[in-house]
Design a protein around this motif. Structure first.
Motif, mmCIF file in Angstrom:
data_model
loop_
_atom_site.group_PDB
_atom_site.id
_atom_site.type_symbol
_atom_site.label_atom_id
_atom_site.label_comp_id
_atom_site.label_asym_id
_atom_site.label_seq_id
_atom_site.Cartn_x
_atom_site.Cartn_y
_atom_site.Cartn_z
ATOM 1 N N THR A 89 0.839 -1.204 0.000
ATOM 2 C CA THR A 89 0.000 0.000 0.000
ATOM 3 C C THR A 89 0.868 1.245 0.000
ATOM 4 N N PHE A 119 -7.286 -4.137 -6.596
ATOM 5 C CA PHE A 119 -7.017 -3.926 -5.156
ATOM 6 C C PHE A 119 -5.630 -3.317 -5.029
ATOM 7 N N HIS A 120 -5.534 -2.213 -4.268
ATOM 8 C CA HIS A 120 -4.244 -1.528 -4.170
ATOM 9 C C HIS A 120 -3.785 -1.276 -2.740
ATOM 10 N N ASP A 124 0.686 -1.951 -10.666
ATOM 11 C CA ASP A 124 0.782 -2.470 -9.303
ATOM 12 C C ASP A 124 1.149 -3.947 -9.438
ATOM 13 N N GLN A 147 1.581 -8.300 -6.523
ATOM 14 C CA GLN A 147 1.411 -9.758 -6.635
ATOM 15 C C GLN A 147 2.111 -10.326 -7.866
ATOM 16 N N ALA A 163 5.978 -5.421 -3.518
ATOM 17 C CA ALA A 163 6.056 -5.720 -2.075
ATOM 18 C C ALA A 163 6.035 -7.248 -1.974
ATOM 19 N N LYS A 164 5.130 -7.800 -1.193
ATOM 20 C CA LYS A 164 4.945 -9.243 -1.003
ATOM 21 C C LYS A 164 6.223 -10.072 -1.163
#
Ligand SMILES: Cc1ncc(COP(=O)(O)O)c(C=O)c1O
Length: 387
Positions: free
Chosen positions: A108, A134-135, A219, A222, A250-251
Motif C-alpha cells: 500500500t 485492489f491496491h 501495481d 502480486q 512488495a509481497k
C-alpha cells in the motif's frame, strides 16, 4: 503450546481482523509449513503470496542472519553498501528504462508513493484506476480500490479518484484525459478472482497515457518478482512488452521480511527532489539483505522457469476435471474457477493439509504457490481435487 492455547492468547490480546485457518504455523521450508501439532501442510498460498522463494530459503535466511550480526538498521540519512547492491540488483532485472528504485515497507505504501510521484511529476491530481483492482488499505490506495466494500472502508476517500472498467479500452479512453496524473492497475487482478486482459489492452493503455501525458503505474505487488514466470509483468510478452513508468512491488520482494519498492524511469526520478518522498524504515539494512538474497535465490534456483513449469503441469493435471470451468492467470498466480462455489474445495484441500486461497469471486480458488514448488507437490493438490 497447544493449538487451543495459542488461539486463546491471540484472541485475548490481538484485534481480530482475519478469519483464520484452524492451524498455528511454527516453521516452514520450501512449499511446506509445520503446525504446532506437528502436522505438515503443503502451502500453495505461499504465505499470502509472499514466500516466492519458499519458506525460509537457506540463501535468504543466511543473508539475513549475517546482516543481523553486522547492523540491523540505519535510515536513508546514511549510505549503505547492502542498500546499493539491492537497488542495483533489482534495477538490473527490471524492464528496460526502469532504472531507479525507491524502497518503502509494504504494497500500500509503494502505491501511495507511486501516485504521489505521478502527481508531483505532472502537477495534476486525478488518478484513474479500475473496477476489481485492489491496491491496499491506506488512504490513497484504498481510494483507488474499486473492489467490493474496501473503498467504503476508507471513507472519506481521497478526492480525484475515477473508476474505469478493467479490460474496456473505450472506457479507459473516456476517463484518461489531460487532467490525469496517473493510471494505476493490477495487470492481473488477483483478489478479484484472477482476471486478465489481453496484451493489446496494455499497449492501448500505454498509448493513451503517452498521448495525454499521464503516468502509467503497474501495481505488481502480486505479479512482480517472478510470479508470472517473468521477472515482471511489465516489459514481458504478457503486457505486449509495455513498460509502465512505475512498477510497485512488495509481497515476494523480501521473502517475508516486510519491504516494498517503486521501480521508476528517468522521467520520474529526475523530477523527484530531496524530501519529496521519505520513510524511516524503507531501505533498512535487514530488509535490503533480504531483497538481494531473494533475487539471487530466484535466479540461482531458476525459479522463474519453474513457475512456468508449475502452471503447465497444473493445467494438464486439471484438464479433464469435470468440476473446473476455467483456469486463469500465469505462472504461480492462478485462479481455478469451479462450476459451483469454491469454498467446499478449499475446505476439502485444507482437510487434506493443503493450503490454498479464496478470492472475492466465490467460485475462484487462488493458487499463489512458492516459485520453488515441485511438480509432485502440484500432483498432491490435483489428486485431492480429482479424487
Ligand atoms: C495487488 C496488491 N496491491 C497492493 C496490496 C497491498 O499490499 P500490503 O498489504 O503490503 O499493503 C496488495 C495486498 O494484498 C495487493 O494484492
Amino acid at each position: 503450546m497447544s493449538f487451543e492455547a495459542i488461539k486463546h492468547i491471540e484472541a485475548r490480546s490481538q484485534v481480530e481482523t482475519y478469519a483464520k485457518m484452524a492451524i498455528a504455523v511454527e516453521r516452514g521450508r520450501g512449499a511446506w509449513v509445520w503446525a504446532s501439532d506437528g502436522e505438515k501442510y503443503l502451502d500453495l498460498y505461499g504465505g499470502h503470496a509472499v514466500c516466492a522463494t519458499g519458506h525460509s530459503h537457506p540463501h535468504v535466511t543466511k543473508a539475513i542472519n549475517e546482516q543481523a550480526q553486522k547492523i540491523l538498521f540505519y535510515s536513508n540519512l546514511v549510505y549503505s553498501e547492502i542498500r546499493g547492491r539491492a537497488a542495483e540488483k533489482l534495477t538490473s532485472v527490471a524492464p528496460g528504462g526502469l532504472t531507479k528504485a525507491f524502497f518503502c515497507n509494504s504494497g500500500t505504501e509503494a502505491n501511495e508513493n507511486a501516485m504521489r510521484m505521478a502527481r508531483l511529476v505532472t502537477g495534476r491530481k486525478k488518478i484513474v484506476s479500475f473496477s476489481g483492482g485492489f491496491h491496499g488499505r491506506t488512504a490513497d490506495s484504498i481510494s483507488a480500490t474499486f473492489l467490493g466494500k474496501y473503498r467504503e472502508l476508507g471513507e472519506p476517500n481521497v478526492p480525484d479518484h475515477v473508476e474505469a472498467v478493467f479490460g474496456d479500452i473505450s472506457d479507459a479512453k473516456s476517463k484518461i484525459d489531460r487532467a490525469t496524473a496517473g493510471v494505476i492497475l493490477e495487470p492481473i487482478q488477483s483478489m478479484a478472482g484472477v482476471v486478465e486482459a489481453e496484451p493489446e489492452y496494455f499497449i492501448e493503455l500505454r498509448k493513451i497515457c503517452d498521448r495525454v501525458g499521464a503516468i502509467l503505474i503497474f501495481d505488481e505487488v502480486q505479479t512482480g518478482v517472478g510470479r508470472t514466470g517473468n521477472w515482471f509483468f511489465g516489459g514481458s510478452e504478457l503486457s505486449g512488452n509495455v513498460v509502465p513508468d512505475i512498477i510497485t512491488l512488495a509481497k515476494s520482494l523480501g521473502s517475508g521480511v516486510p519491504v516494498g519498492a517503486c521501480l521508476v524511469n528517468e522521467k520520474i526520478s529526475s523530477n523527484i527532489r530531496i524530501n519529496d518522498l521519505g520513510t524511516t524504515f524503507g531501505g533498512g539494512m535487514l530488509a535490503m539483505a533480504a531483497v538481494l538474497a531473494t533475487l539471487e535465490a530466484i535466479e540461482q534456483d531458476r525459479m522463474i522457469e519453474n513457475a512456468r513449469a508449475i502452471e503447465t503441469h497444473l493445467r494438464t493435471e486439471l484438464e479433464t476435471s469435470p468440476v473446473v470451468n476455467a483456469i486463469r492467470g500465469k505462472g504461480c498466480l492462478l485462479g481455478i474457477e469451479f462450476n459451483t462455489a469454491c469454498k467446499p474445495y478449499y475446505e476439502r484441500l485444507l482437510e487434506n493439509r493443503i493450503i490454498t486461497g479464496t478470492s472475492s469471486d466465490p467460485r475462484v480458488l487462488r493458487i499463489l504457490a512458492p516459485l520453488c514448488t515441485a511438480k509432485e507437490e502440484v500432483e498432491l493438490f490435483a489428486e485431492v481435487l480429482n479424487g
